[in-house]
Each structure stands twice: as C-alpha cells, then as structure tokens.
Design a protein around this motif. Structure first.
Motif, PDB file in Angstrom:
ATOM      1  N   ASP A 101       0.823  -1.211   0.000  1.00  0.00           N
ATOM      2  CA  ASP A 101       0.000   0.000   0.000  1.00  0.00           C
ATOM      3  C   ASP A 101       0.860   1.265   0.000  1.00  0.00           C
ATOM      4  OD1 ASP A 101      -2.466  -1.161  -0.164  1.00  0.00           O
ATOM      5  OD2 ASP A 101      -2.828  -1.204   1.993  1.00  0.00           O
ATOM      6  N   LEU A 102       2.074   1.167   0.563  1.00  0.00           N
ATOM      7  CA  LEU A 102       2.959   2.330   0.575  1.00  0.00           C
ATOM      8  C   LEU A 102       3.463   2.669  -0.822  1.00  0.00           C
ATOM      9  CD1 LEU A 102       5.160   1.661   3.740  1.00  0.00           C
ATOM     10  CD2 LEU A 102       3.388   3.394   3.475  1.00  0.00           C
ATOM     11  N   GLY A 103       3.450   1.668  -1.715  1.00  0.00           N
ATOM     12  CA  GLY A 103       3.950   1.912  -3.067  1.00  0.00           C
ATOM     13  C   GLY A 103       5.446   2.161  -3.054  1.00  0.00           C
ATOM     14  N   ILE A 104       5.905   3.036  -3.956  1.00  0.00           N
ATOM     15  CA  ILE A 104       7.350   3.255  -4.071  1.00  0.00           C
ATOM     16  C   ILE A 104       7.908   3.997  -2.861  1.00  0.00           C
ATOM     17  CG2 ILE A 104       7.276   3.239  -6.580  1.00  0.00           C
ATOM     18  CD1 ILE A 104       7.386   6.248  -6.568  1.00  0.00           C
ATOM     19  N   ARG A 105       7.039   4.559  -2.010  1.00  0.00           N
ATOM     20  CA  ARG A 105       7.541   5.217  -0.806  1.00  0.00           C
ATOM     21  C   ARG A 105       8.157   4.215   0.158  1.00  0.00           C
ATOM     22  NH1 ARG A 105       3.427   8.540   2.233  1.00  0.00           N
ATOM     23  NH2 ARG A 105       2.015   6.863   1.653  1.00  0.00           N
ATOM     24  N   ALA A 106       7.757   2.936   0.070  1.00  0.00           N
ATOM     25  CA  ALA A 106       8.286   1.929   0.986  1.00  0.00           C
ATOM     26  C   ALA A 106       9.789   1.786   0.833  1.00  0.00           C
ATOM     27  CB  ALA A 106       7.596   0.580   0.733  1.00  0.00           C
ATOM     28  N   ALA A 308       6.264  -2.255  13.811  1.00  0.00           N
ATOM     29  CA  ALA A 308       5.373  -1.099  14.015  1.00  0.00           C
ATOM     30  C   ALA A 308       5.916   0.145  13.322  1.00  0.00           C
ATOM     31  CB  ALA A 308       5.195  -0.843  15.506  1.00  0.00           C
ATOM     32  N   GLU A 309       7.249   0.243  13.215  1.00  0.00           N
ATOM     33  CA  GLU A 309       7.848   1.403  12.549  1.00  0.00           C
ATOM     34  C   GLU A 309       7.407   1.481  11.090  1.00  0.00           C
ATOM     35  OE1 GLU A 309      12.298   3.389  11.942  1.00  0.00           O
ATOM     36  OE2 GLU A 309      12.084   1.296  12.546  1.00  0.00           O
ATOM     37  N   VAL A 310       7.329   0.327  10.433  1.00  0.00           N
ATOM     38  CA  VAL A 310       6.868   0.304   9.042  1.00  0.00           C
ATOM     39  C   VAL A 310       5.369   0.588   8.984  1.00  0.00           C
ATOM     40  CG1 VAL A 310       6.712  -1.061   6.934  1.00  0.00           C
ATOM     41  CG2 VAL A 310       8.667  -1.360   8.452  1.00  0.00           C
ATOM     42  N   LEU A 311       4.615  -0.030   9.889  1.00  0.00           N
ATOM     43  CA  LEU A 311       3.165   0.163   9.879  1.00  0.00           C
ATOM     44  C   LEU A 311       2.771   1.603  10.195  1.00  0.00           C
ATOM     45  CD1 LEU A 311       2.004  -3.095  11.727  1.00  0.00           C
ATOM     46  CD2 LEU A 311       1.992  -2.631   9.268  1.00  0.00           C
ATOM     47  N   ALA A 312       3.678   2.345  10.847  1.00  0.00           N
ATOM     48  CA  ALA A 312       3.371   3.741  11.183  1.00  0.00           C
ATOM     49  C   ALA A 312       3.438   4.654   9.964  1.00  0.00           C
ATOM     50  CB  ALA A 312       4.340   4.244  12.252  1.00  0.00           C
ATOM     51  N   GLU A 313       4.101   4.187   8.889  1.00  0.00           N
ATOM     52  CA  GLU A 313       4.160   4.998   7.674  1.00  0.00           C
ATOM     53  C   GLU A 313       2.766   5.069   7.041  1.00  0.00           C
ATOM     54  OE1 GLU A 313       6.810   6.661   6.015  1.00  0.00           O
ATOM     55  OE2 GLU A 313       7.610   6.454   8.035  1.00  0.00           O
ATOM     56  N   PRO A 314       2.248   6.260   6.769  1.00  0.00           N
ATOM     57  CA  PRO A 314       0.890   6.352   6.204  1.00  0.00           C
ATOM     58  C   PRO A 314       0.840   5.818   4.777  1.00  0.00           C
ATOM     59  CG  PRO A 314       1.948   8.517   6.243  1.00  0.00           C
ATOM     60  CD  PRO A 314       2.850   7.582   6.984  1.00  0.00           C
ATOM     61  N   PRO A 315      -0.111   4.938   4.454  1.00  0.00           N
ATOM     62  CA  PRO A 315      -0.233   4.412   3.093  1.00  0.00           C
ATOM     63  C   PRO A 315      -0.813   5.460   2.151  1.00  0.00           C
ATOM     64  CG  PRO A 315      -2.041   3.614   4.425  1.00  0.00           C
ATOM     65  CD  PRO A 315      -1.148   4.384   5.353  1.00  0.00           C
ATOM     66  N   VAL A 316      -0.733   5.155   0.876  1.00  0.00           N
ATOM     67  CA  VAL A 316      -1.327   6.050  -0.122  1.00  0.00           C
ATOM     68  C   VAL A 316      -2.841   6.011   0.051  1.00  0.00           C
ATOM     69  CG1 VAL A 316      -1.627   6.491  -2.589  1.00  0.00           C
ATOM     70  CG2 VAL A 316       0.559   5.651  -1.724  1.00  0.00           C
ATOM     71  N   ALA A 317      -3.440   7.192   0.190  1.00  0.00           N
ATOM     72  CA  ALA A 317      -4.893   7.285   0.380  1.00  0.00           C
ATOM     73  C   ALA A 317      -5.576   7.494  -0.966  1.00  0.00           C
ATOM     74  CB  ALA A 317      -5.222   8.441   1.317  1.00  0.00           C
ATOM     75  N   TYR A 318      -6.606   6.730  -1.211  1.00  0.00           N
ATOM     76  CA  TYR A 318      -7.382   6.846  -2.450  1.00  0.00           C
ATOM     77  C   TYR A 318      -8.773   7.372  -2.141  1.00  0.00           C
ATOM     78  CZ  TYR A 318      -3.769   4.136  -4.819  1.00  0.00           C
ATOM     79  OH  TYR A 318      -2.579   3.715  -5.346  1.00  0.00           O
ATOM     80  N   GLY A 319      -9.381   7.996  -3.125  1.00  0.00           N
ATOM     81  CA  GLY A 319     -10.750   8.466  -2.984  1.00  0.00           C
ATOM     82  C   GLY A 319     -11.739   7.401  -3.434  1.00  0.00           C
ATOM     83  N   ALA A 578      10.516   0.362  -9.934  1.00  0.00           N
ATOM     84  CA  ALA A 578      10.176  -0.531  -8.826  1.00  0.00           C
ATOM     85  C   ALA A 578       8.684  -0.586  -8.566  1.00  0.00           C
ATOM     86  CB  ALA A 578      10.892  -0.063  -7.556  1.00  0.00           C
ATOM     87  N   ALA A 579       7.970   0.388  -9.037  1.00  0.00           N
ATOM     88  CA  ALA A 579       6.528   0.451  -8.774  1.00  0.00           C
ATOM     89  C   ALA A 579       5.705  -0.263  -9.824  1.00  0.00           C
ATOM     90  CB  ALA A 579       6.098   1.915  -8.705  1.00  0.00           C
ATOM     91  N   GLU A 580       6.333  -1.029 -10.729  1.00  0.00           N
ATOM     92  CA  GLU A 580       5.570  -1.647 -11.814  1.00  0.00           C
ATOM     93  C   GLU A 580       4.465  -2.530 -11.295  1.00  0.00           C
ATOM     94  OE1 GLU A 580       6.138  -4.400 -15.782  1.00  0.00           O
ATOM     95  OE2 GLU A 580       7.846  -4.011 -14.492  1.00  0.00           O
ATOM     96  N   GLY A 581       4.762  -3.266 -10.190  1.00  0.00           N
ATOM     97  CA  GLY A 581       3.723  -4.144  -9.664  1.00  0.00           C
ATOM     98  C   GLY A 581       2.489  -3.387  -9.227  1.00  0.00           C
ATOM     99  N   ALA A 582       2.683  -2.176  -8.679  1.00  0.00           N
ATOM    100  CA  ALA A 582       1.534  -1.384  -8.236  1.00  0.00           C
ATOM    101  C   ALA A 582       0.730  -0.866  -9.407  1.00  0.00           C
ATOM    102  CB  ALA A 582       2.009  -0.208  -7.383  1.00  0.00           C
TER     103      ALA A 582
END
Length: 583
Positions: A101-106, A308-319, A578-582
């Motif tokens: 869900d983080l996409g390329i930001r991960a 938890a450090e990874v889970l604290a990163e906000p995922p990409v929000a969609y409308g 790296a984001a091709e899968g997304a």
C-alpha cells in the motif's frame, strides 16, 4: 522505537492467536495448578507411609498428578505453537499488505533487504508473543501458590522466603531494562546486514565482472562486529543475572529449609511437610524464571517495534470517485516535486490532449520519469494537482485509477509464475488469446513460443535479454492499456526494427488512447503528435519534433550525457521502475 506502538502491536498479535490462546491459557493454568499441588501430595504420601495411613490413596493421587502434568505439558506446547502460527501469519499478511500500500515510498524509507528482514525474522519473533505472555502470567502461579503453601505449612517459612524476595525481583527488573536496549540495537544491525546482502545479490553480475567479491563481502558483513558486540552484550547481561541468581536463590532455599528443620525438631511440622516445604521453596524461587519470560518479551518487543515502525508509515490514500466518459486528457496544474537533491519539477503546467501520442524528452535529471510517475499517481506532487478527464487523481478509487492508466518500464520486473502470467499481470483479466495477440504486437510472441513450455515457461527458468524483457513488459502494458498508456523509456534496449514496429502499434492499434512516452530517441519523438521538452524543472518547449529541432539545445537533449551522468540519473527513474507491480 515507539514502545507504545510496539506494545499495542504485541497485544494485537496476541489476540490474533485465535481460540488457541484461551486453550493455551487453560492448559497452562492446569499445568501450573498441578505443579503447585504436587509437592503437597508428595508430602502427604510420605506422611502416610511413615504413619501407616492411606498410603495407596495418596500414592495414586501423586501418580495421577504426574500423568496430568505430562499430558498438559504436551498440549501446552501444541496449542502454543498453533497460536504462534496464527499470530505470525497475521503479522506477515498485515505488514506485506501495508508495504504494498505504501507503493514506491516503501523503498524510499526502508531498504528492500531491511523490509525482508522485518517481514520474515521480526514477524516470526513478534508472533511468539501470545505464548510468551501466557507463560509469563502463568509462571507467576506456582511461585505465588508456593508462597501461600509455605504460609499454610508454617508462617515462619513464608516470612523467611519473603525477606529475600526483593533481591530476586530486582534481578528480573535489571535484566528487562538492559535486555530491551541491547535487543533493539541488535536487530537494527541485523537489518543493515540484510539490506546490504539484497543490494549485493541485485548487483551480483557487476560484482563478479569487477572482481570485487572480497570487497563486497567486507561491505555486507561490515555491521557484523556491531552485531557480535550486541549479541555478546546480551549474553553478558544474562550471565550477570544468572551469576547473582546462582548465589541468591540457593542461599534463600537453605534459609527456608533451615527454618523448616528447626520447626520439625520442635514437632511443629511433619517430615512430609518438610519435604513439601523443600519443593515449595524451589517453586517459589522459580519466580526467577521470569528472567526467561522477560528475555522473550524483550525480544518480541524489540522486533514488534521494528514492524510497528513500518506500519506507522501512512499508506497512499485513495478516494472513491469514478471517471466520467472522456478521451483520457491529462492535466498538470502547478505541479512541484522535490527530491533529495533539490526541486525536480517546479510549478509545472501542462495539458496532454486525450487520444494523443506525446513524447517527453529532456536531458537526464530533467524530471521525465517523475512526470511519467505523476501521470498514474505512482508518486504524488508536493504541490499542485494532476487530473484525468477533469478528476484529480487523488480522488479516484484505486481500481478505477489502475484500470485507467497502464505503465511500461525501461527495466520491467516480470511478476507471475509463467510468461503468460507476467503478460496478463494487472487489474484487467486477459485470456490466452489476448495475451498472445499483445505479445505479438510487442514482438515477444516468437521468442516466447521457442521456450521449453512456451507461455507456460517460468521466467526464472528462461534467462532472457534486456530487450526481450522489455518486450514482455510492453506486452503487459498493451494488455492493461486503459485510457492512458505511459511508457517510460521502454525503447532503451530495443533494436531499431523492433522500435519501429512498436511505434506502428502506438500509432495504429492503440491510437484511441492517450500515450505518454518518455524517450531518449529522436526517432520516437519524430513519430509523436506532440513533444514536451523538459528542462530546468519545467516545460522549456512544446510542439512537433520538426518544429523544435531547429533549436540546438533541443537537439542536444538526444546526445549522450556528459561524463558523470547517465540515463539512470533521472530522479525517480528507479522508483518508477520498482513500482511496476503497483501499476
């Protein structure tokens, strides 16, 4: 590490153990209860033998307690492992889903190797929290029960034990404090080793060709001394606690047994009660077993903190909006994107007409790949907005956006078990006929059919060239092409004939879609309806290739980059790939 977040994750993981957690609690409590009752039964058996009482009855009860002890011990291990398996599976599923869900930001925030380490090793250790918590709580039952039993046998026995109890508790507290800090540093160093190893595996051909294997081994294992130091520190802490425990606990046991002997000499307790008191003092000092439970909890807390450090990163929000009917018009309104080396695009304003073929050109570092990533929201602008047919991309649902915008990359990653899976990979399902047709359009059908199992061949079993991989990636992009098709320098490894064929597909079969093509080739730009020339963080010029060709700076954009720069220097190029899968 945010320890509150780690503790919340530990509790959540423990609850995910499902029905096996209460089952484990029940068997553990029964086990602890039998441990607590057994010394009393043994003492009564001894007294019965000495006094000629109900020897058979007490002996039978002692044997039955031992059998129950064995059965409960086996069941406790079984249900404990089942609970751990459920907790670990939930943790890994949750972390993997969040990373995607983080996409390329991960991969900007964490390295790939570090993420793998957290997903595999850290989740496994954190997943043991259910059994660790249950056993830590239940471990208190025999010592507390033993203290009560000592008081029932003779209050002086209990008082003697309680005098030395604070020393034992201080040992546990010191261990928990020191172990938590050391474990955090240990797993951080372990994550750095994993990250460097993944990097080395990705560049293994370059390492072999350069003859730098020994140097790379030293680099990967660079954090090893630190890892060793923290590991040795953990053993030193444990050794200090164990040494003090080995001194304090026997002294405490001797003191209680000495008082028991005096009470026996005065006729206040029986020989069987002396035996029971000896067993109970061992159980009571078993509170030191909390050191082991504390060690496991400290490890689980350290690894939970990393998860938890990874889970604290906000995922990409969609409308939740859908797209209206439209030709696929893209609009970039005041878009600004900042990177680690400064501003890449600044206040960019651009409209890509629906159904047009637009080439994006510019020197390396001009932001071409960033613009391509913005078009399908593989990255978000720091300022401004990107719209598709009048709707901001941020307001679109994930599935709507992914069906509308498809990508082809310079270095595609072939995902799926087979080549057929790799070409059909995406939100839009595709049958065998569609896969073969688009593979033919990308000039990949011929070499795929020559593979041992054709389209059923596993990509890992059939090494292919960079150009062939690009053609497979193009076939996938053609299958998934919706309103907009974004191709990020996909012709880099293609020969001239194949590139010409792909251009014919773009201007023929895919003519009804908006096609945004990042390119370094003048021949590709020449076939486009319009060229967008990026330079200096913005659009320097627009028009046909022929109109722009008269400008020397435009012609220079197609020349090889000067020393020190290269095609890969374009900020965001690797992230977009790296984001091709997304996509």
């Amino acid at each position: 590490m945010d320890r509150r977040a780690a503790d919340r994750l530990l509790l959540a993981a423990a609850r995910r153990g499902g029905p096996w957690v209460p089952a484990m609690m029940a068997t553990s409590l029964l086990l602890a209860g039998v441990y607590t009752v057994l010394p009393a039964l043994m003492g009564r058996t001894v007294d019965a033998v000495l006094t000629g009482g109900h020897t058979v009855t007490w002996l039978a009860l002692s044997i039955a307690a031992i059998v129950v002890l064995m059965v409960c011990d086996l069941l406790d291990d079984l249900v404990g492992k089942l609970a751990e398996a459920r907790s670990t599976a939930w943790l890994r599923h949750t972390l993997l889903l969040h990373v995607l869900d983080l996409g390329i930001r991960a991969t900007r925030r964490f390295t790939a190797g570090d993420l793998v380490g957290r997903l595999v090793g850290n989740c496994a250790r954190t997943g043991q929290v259910a059994s660790t918590l249950v056993w830590a709580v239940v471990d208190l039952v025999p010592p507390v029960g033993a203290v009560v039993a000592l008081a029932l046998i003779d209050p002086w026995l209990c008082l003697t034990f309680l005098v030395g109890l604070p020393v034992v508790l201080s040992l546990v507290r010191t261990f928990v404090r020191d172990a938590s800090d050391i474990n955090e540093r240990y797993y951080e160093a372990q994550g750095r080793v994993a990250a460097r190893l993944v990097d080395a595996l990705a560049g293994i051909r370059t390492i072999a060709a350069a003859g730098t294997v020994d140097r790379e081994v030293r680099r990967v294992l660079g954090p090893l001394p630190e890892l060793r130091r923290h590991g040795a520190g953990m053993w030193q802490v444990l050794a200090r606690v164990s040494g003090r425990e080995a001194l304090v606990i026997p002294l405490l046991e001797v003191a209680v047994l000495a008082v028991a002997g005096l009470q026996l000499a005065h006729g206040r307790i029986s020989p069987g009660q002396v035996l029971a008191a000896g067993e109970y003092v061992v159980l009571a000092t078993g509170i030191s077993s909390l050191v082991s439970s504390a060690s496991r909890l400290a490890l689980a807390r350290a690894t939970a903190g990393r998860v938890a450090e990874v889970l604290a990163e906000p995922p990409v929000a969609y409308g939740g909006e859908r797209l209206p009917d439209g030709p696929g018009t893209l609009e970039f309104r005041g878009v600004t994107v900042r990177g680690p080396r400064g501003t890449v695009l600044e206040d960019l304003r651009l409209t890509v007409p629906g159904g047009s073929l637009v080439a994006v050109v510019g020197r390396s570092g001009s932001g071409k790949s960033v613009l391509a990533a913005l078009a399908g929201r593989l990255t978000d602008p720091d300022e401004g907005e990107v719209l598709l047919d009048g709707v901001p991309l941020r307001r679109l649902g994930r599935s709507v956006l992914r069906e509308a915008v498809a990508y082809g990359f310079e270095r595609p990653v072939l995902l799926g078990e087979t080549f057929a899976d790799a070409i059909a990979f995406g939100p839009r399902p595709a049958g065998a006929e569609e896969v073969a047709r688009q593979a033919a359009a990308a000039r990949a059908d011929t070499f795929i059919r020559r593979l041992p199992q054709g389209y059923g061949t596993r990509p890992a079993d059939a090494p292919i060239s960079g150009g062939e991989a690009q053609r497979v990636g193009l076939a996938r992009a053609f299958v998934q092409a919706g309103r907009v098709l974004v191709l990020d320098d996909v012709a880099a490894s293609l020969d001239t004939v194949t590139e010409h064929h792909i251009s014919q597909v773009l201007t023929g079969a895919l003519a009804g879609r908006t096609r945004l093509v990042v390119t370094h080739r003048a021949s590709t730009a020449a076939r486009a309806d319009r060229v967008v020339w990026l330079d200096g963080g913005g659009v320097r010029g627009q028009g046909t290739h022929g109109e722009l060709w008269s400008q020397p700076a435009y012609r220079a954009a197609f020349q090889p980059d000067p020393a020190g720069a290269g095609p890969g220097a374009d900020p965001g190029a690797d992230a977009a790939a790296a984001a091709e899968g997304a996509a």
